[in-house]
Design a protein around this motif. Structure first.
Motif, PDB file in Angstrom:
ATOM      1  N   ARG A   1      25.072  53.691  42.358  1.00 32.82           N
ATOM      2  CA  ARG A   1      25.534  53.466  43.958  1.00 32.82           C
ATOM      3  C   ARG A   1      24.449  53.562  44.850  1.00 32.82           C
ATOM      4  O   ARG A   1      24.167  52.888  45.850  1.00 32.82           O
ATOM      5  N   HIS A   2      23.315  54.179  44.336  1.00 29.14           N
ATOM      6  CA  HIS A   2      22.135  54.465  45.174  1.00 29.14           C
ATOM      7  C   HIS A   2      20.773  53.929  44.477  1.00 29.14           C
ATOM      8  O   HIS A   2      19.870  54.651  44.123  1.00 29.14           O
ATOM      9  N   GLY A   3      20.992  52.712  44.118  1.00 28.19           N
ATOM     10  CA  GLY A   3      19.552  51.959  43.724  1.00 28.19           C
ATOM     11  C   GLY A   3      19.923  51.482  42.267  1.00 28.19           C
ATOM     12  O   GLY A   3      18.865  50.752  41.872  1.00 28.19           O
TER      13      GLY A   3
ATOM     14  N   THR B   1      34.759  56.879  44.818  1.00 27.51           N
ATOM     15  CA  THR B   1      34.290  58.221  43.870  1.00 27.51           C
ATOM     16  C   THR B   1      35.328  58.927  43.476  1.00 27.51           C
ATOM     17  O   THR B   1      35.231  59.329  42.177  1.00 27.51           O
TER      18      THR B   1
ATOM     19  N   LEU C   1      26.376  57.970  40.447  1.00 27.24           N
ATOM     20  CA  LEU C   1      25.776  58.122  41.547  1.00 27.24           C
ATOM     21  C   LEU C   1      24.283  57.436  41.732  1.00 27.24           C
ATOM     22  O   LEU C   1      23.960  56.705  42.797  1.00 27.24           O
ATOM     23  N   LEU C   2      23.787  57.301  40.693  1.00 29.31           N
ATOM     24  CA  LEU C   2      22.411  56.348  40.740  1.00 29.31           C
ATOM     25  C   LEU C   2      22.767  54.967  40.921  1.00 29.31           C
ATOM     26  O   LEU C   2      21.918  54.428  41.429  1.00 29.31           O
TER      27      LEU C   2
ATOM     28  N   GLY D   1      29.221  52.465  40.068  1.00 23.23           N
ATOM     29  CA  GLY D   1      28.495  52.740  41.346  1.00 23.23           C
ATOM     30  C   GLY D   1      28.215  51.490  42.025  1.00 23.23           C
ATOM     31  O   GLY D   1      28.386  51.421  43.354  1.00 23.23           O
TER      32      GLY D   1
END
Length: 211
Positions: free
Chosen positions: A90-92, A149, A87-88, A143
């Protein structure tokens, strides 16, 4: 309590197990399974195998752990850490990797990227669990690359459980089969380090041979 805590070496599996027991397995495996920078320097293989040995240790001096607690902590840490890393990533994740100056981290990320592209998502996610350094960066890299997912979640659970439980059970078997092996944990940890780095060494040798 402050004195003993300050004396703990966070990069030493034996030190962490002696101080925190099964909780060390949960926290370290969680961080090492997907948290860039932090997990990159923590012991994974070198914590799980000795933890299994200590579960089978007799009544002599030293820490003694509960097998079921270690197995549960190892599985939960491996699965939850990898999912958070995904998740990290994928987002940054790209921004975090771009700002790090650690060449080993960048190299490991490149190997994780190559592993995903070469073997496909499912096989790479499972196999990557057994490769030091790659294990930490593979989830964030997955990610970043937009791995679905559902695909990542299913196969990271398979890989995380296989990796964590096999090492704990191997240590437990060794602890029962070799009397007094818990007195030689340093030698055991050294052997684990060599064996875990062998795939990377062989891969590097193969590349140099190709040139």
């Amino acid at each position: 309590m402050t004195g003993p805590l300050l004396a703990v070496d966070p990069t030493s599996g034996s030190s962490l197990l002696a101080t925190f027991g099964a909780l060390a397995v949960l926290v370290v495996v969680f961080a090492e399974s997907g948290l860039l920078v932090v997990g990159f320097f923590l012991p994974g293989d070198t914590l799980l195998l000795p933890a299994g040995v200590l579960c089978a240790a007799g009544t002599g001096p030293g820490p003694h752990l509960s097998l079921w607690q270690v197995m549960v902590c190892a599985a939960v840490g491996a699965v939850a850490g990898a999912q958070l890393g995904f998740l990290l990533g994928r987002h940054g994740g790209r921004a975090a990797l771009a700002h790090t100056g650690n060449p080993r981290l960048r190299s490991a990320a490149a190997r994780g990227d190559a592993l995903l592209r070469r073997y496909g998502y499912r096989k790479a996610i499972v196999l990557g669990r057994f490769v030091p350094l790659v294990r930490t960066v593979l989830s964030p890299v997955a990610g970043m690359l937009g791995v679905p997912t559902r695909t990542f979640t299913v196969w990271q659970i398979v890989g995380g459980v296989l990796w964590s439980q096999s090492l704990v059970l191997a240590g437990f078997w060794l602890g029962g089969a070799v009397p007094g092996i818990d007195h030689y944990l340093w030698a055991l940890v050294g052997a684990v380090v060599v064996l875990s780095l062998l795939p990377l060494l062989l891969r590097g040798h193969g590349r140099s041979g190709d040139r």
